[in-house]
Design an enzyme around this catalytic site. Structure first.
Site, mmCIF file in Angstrom:
data_model
loop_
_atom_site.group_PDB
_atom_site.id
_atom_site.type_symbol
_atom_site.label_atom_id
_atom_site.label_comp_id
_atom_site.label_asym_id
_atom_site.label_seq_id
_atom_site.Cartn_x
_atom_site.Cartn_y
_atom_site.Cartn_z
ATOM 1 N N ASP A 6 6.949 -4.912 -2.595
ATOM 2 C CA ASP A 6 6.614 -3.740 -3.396
ATOM 3 C C ASP A 6 6.938 -4.104 -4.852
ATOM 4 O O ASP A 6 7.601 -5.110 -5.123
ATOM 5 C CB ASP A 6 7.456 -2.555 -2.928
ATOM 6 C CG ASP A 6 7.251 -1.307 -3.761
ATOM 7 O OD1 ASP A 6 6.122 -1.070 -4.213
ATOM 8 O OD2 ASP A 6 8.235 -0.576 -3.968
ATOM 9 N N ASP A 166 11.376 -0.156 -1.500
ATOM 10 C CA ASP A 166 12.538 0.706 -1.772
ATOM 11 C C ASP A 166 12.396 2.101 -1.182
ATOM 12 O O ASP A 166 13.289 2.935 -1.365
ATOM 13 C CB ASP A 166 12.763 0.827 -3.289
ATOM 14 C CG ASP A 166 11.656 1.586 -3.981
ATOM 15 O OD1 ASP A 166 10.468 1.342 -3.664
ATOM 16 O OD2 ASP A 166 11.951 2.425 -4.842
#
Length: 200
Positions: A6, A166
């Site tokens: 990410d 996250d």
């Protein structure tokens, strides 16, 4: 192996409160008021899938928060989300590629941010074999289809893939497909993971 990273709070530190702070200063609305009203709801998701324009997104989000901003003011705040690159994460990407692994980025993002991070943080593109962005694909995490799209494009099975994000919801969605998914809780998650797991 295929390693999927990410972007926000994995490769780059971001903070939405910085965005709200700029909008508060420009609109005169109390920061507490914006924090209470700002949410990543349907409009947010539509924008990240490319279903609405930047201008429509700005207009609708300002309406939800009850503030009046020009598109230029909205954009100025929106770009303030970026704090800085995580050099340890970039080092991990570089090391993985040097050892023959495939390294890609999968991010829920939008055109406004695409005008910012590639210029300010070129190290991301320099150390990735491919970059997959929600707005270009018309789908977003945690939708299973976006993970499957990356696997199909890259030619890897889920069991041959490691994913770092996250957001717990995204991690859980990837895990459900059989991908080894790691929740990134701070800037040291990646260095810690690879110090305990030799890159081979």
């Amino acid at each position: 192996m295929l390693y999927i990273f990410d972007m926000g709070n994995v490769l780059i530190d971001i903070d939405f409160k910085r965005v709200l702070g700029v909008w508060s200063n420009l609109s005169g609305a109390p920061l507490a008021h914006l924090i209470e009203r700002f949410k990543m709801g349907e409009v947010f998701e539509q924008h990240e899938r490319g279903e609405i324009s930047d201008e429509q997104f700005a207009e609708q989000l300002c309406h939800e928060m009850g503030i009046a901003l020009s598109f230029e003011q909205f954009s100025a705040g929106w770009q303030s989300i970026f704090i800085g690159l995580r050099p340890d994460a970039i080092a991990v990407m570089k090391s993985l590629r040097e050892q023959g692994h495939r390294v890609v980025v999968l991010s829920n993002t939008n055109r406004l941010h695409l005008e910012h991070w590639p210029t300010h943080y070129p190290e991301i593109e320099q150390n990735a074999d491919a970059i997959y962005l929600s707005q270009e694909l018309g789908m977003r995490k945690p939708e299973p289809a976006i993970f499957q799209h990356v696997l199909d494009k890259e030619g890897f099975k889920a069991q041959e893939t490691v994913f770092f994000d996250d957001v717990a919801e995204n991690v859980n969605a990837a895990s459900a497909l059989g991908i080894q998914a790691i929740l990134v809780v701070d800037s040291q998650t990646l260095p810690r993971h690879f110090s305990g797991n030799q890159i081979t």
